[in-house]
Design an enzyme around this catalytic site. Structure first.
Site, mmCIF file in Angstrom:
data_model
loop_
_atom_site.group_PDB
_atom_site.id
_atom_site.type_symbol
_atom_site.label_atom_id
_atom_site.label_comp_id
_atom_site.label_asym_id
_atom_site.label_seq_id
_atom_site.Cartn_x
_atom_site.Cartn_y
_atom_site.Cartn_z
ATOM 1 N N LYS A 167 0.798 -1.139 0.098
ATOM 2 C CA LYS A 167 -0.009 -0.053 0.126
ATOM 3 C C LYS A 167 0.829 1.321 0.132
ATOM 4 O O LYS A 167 1.725 1.469 1.001
ATOM 5 C CB LYS A 167 -0.780 -0.082 1.482
HETATM 6 O O1 G3P Z 1 -7.461 1.251 5.401
HETATM 7 C C1 G3P Z 1 -7.931 2.659 4.883
HETATM 8 C C2 G3P Z 1 -9.236 3.081 5.349
HETATM 9 O O2 G3P Z 1 -10.427 2.166 5.198
HETATM 10 C C3 G3P Z 1 -9.318 3.682 6.585
HETATM 11 O O3 G3P Z 1 -10.545 4.040 7.025
HETATM 12 O O4 G3P Z 1 -12.161 4.582 8.751
HETATM 13 O O5 G3P Z 1 -9.716 5.285 9.063
HETATM 14 O O6 G3P Z 1 -11.279 6.551 7.527
HETATM 15 P P1 G3P Z 1 -11.056 5.326 8.207
#
Ligand code: G3P
Length: 232
Positions: free
Chosen positions: A83
């Site tokens: 990533k």
């Molecule tokens: O893994 C990346 C993403 O899904 C993070 O989500 O909830 O931290 O905005 P969030």
């Protein structure tokens, strides 16, 4: 649309992989920082549990560091996808890692313009963060729709809907034609729930109990099946 789990928790992956609905997983530095234990072991265990792509993120902010970290992460397990955060350095690192045959998930993509660049750099997955767009009052569905349209039906890069906050984000991503949505355990559990399902199961059980002889018949049928299987 494939469903991935967005977590750093092995226990959560174990629980939800048992449902038989997961095709992969995504982690990020925030998620892994919450977990006790060795990140290498966590990532490798998640790879085994989901038996599919598992994103592990680089933290360097310059190309060379991203490439070096990415190669090391890719060496942890054959399922690891590197990533890489969106930036000029991230695009260059994506190009280099992709040239080595390493799959890249370009993350923190918030516009169709960024998605076009990520795809051109050779990213296998382009991650658009729905929840974080909604948080700043930008319509995540509209942005995702633009990304899907801009990359076109014959795209090589897969559109990955991330930062899901509720089941409707997953439904929107699927309806727009995203290849993947990654959701935290909480959202995947919420996707299970419907009061009519619970009521229906209760009603079926109660009606069946009202005919005890049916219960005996089913037990007999099961025993017969087990006996036949034993003689095979
Ligand atoms: O893994 C990346 C993403 O899904 C993070 O989500 O909830 O931290 O905005 P969030």
């Amino acid at each position: 649309m494939k469903l991935f789990i967005d977590t750093g928790s092995v226990a959560e992956v174990e629980e939800i992989a048992a449902w038989g609905v997961l095709s992969g997983a995504t982690t990020n530095p925030t998620l892994l920082a919450k977990e006790p234990g060795d990140p290498a072991e966590i990532i490798a265990r998640i790879c085994e549990l989901v038996d599919g792509p598992v994103s592990a993120e680089v933290v360097s902010d310059e190309t060379e560091g991203m490439v070096t970290e990415g190669r090391a992460l890719a060496g942890l397990h054959r399922h690891v996808v590197v990533k890489v955060p969106f930036s000029e350095a991230g695009l260059a690192a994506t190009r280099e890692l992709a040239s080595d045959g390493i799959r890249v998930n370009m993350t923190l993509v918030f516009s169709a313009a960024q998605a076009l660049l990520a795809a051109e750099a050779g990213a296998t997955y382009v991650s658009c963060f729905m929840g974080r767009l909604d948080d700043i009052a930008v319509d995540a569905g509209a942005v995702l729709e633009e990304i899907v349209e801009a990359l076109g039906p014959d795209r090589e890069a897969q559109v990955l809907a991330a930062s899901l906050r509720h089941p409707m984000h997953a439904v929107t991503a699927a309806r727009l034609g995203c290849e993947v949505a990654t959701a935290p355990g909480k959202v995947l559990r919420a996707m299970l729930a419907h009061p009519l399902t619970d009521q229906g199961i209760e009603r079926f059980a109660a009606d069946w109990r009202s005919r005890p002889e049916f219960g005996e018949w089913l037990q007999g049928l099961v025993a017969q099946g087990a006996a036949t299987a034993g003689t095979r």
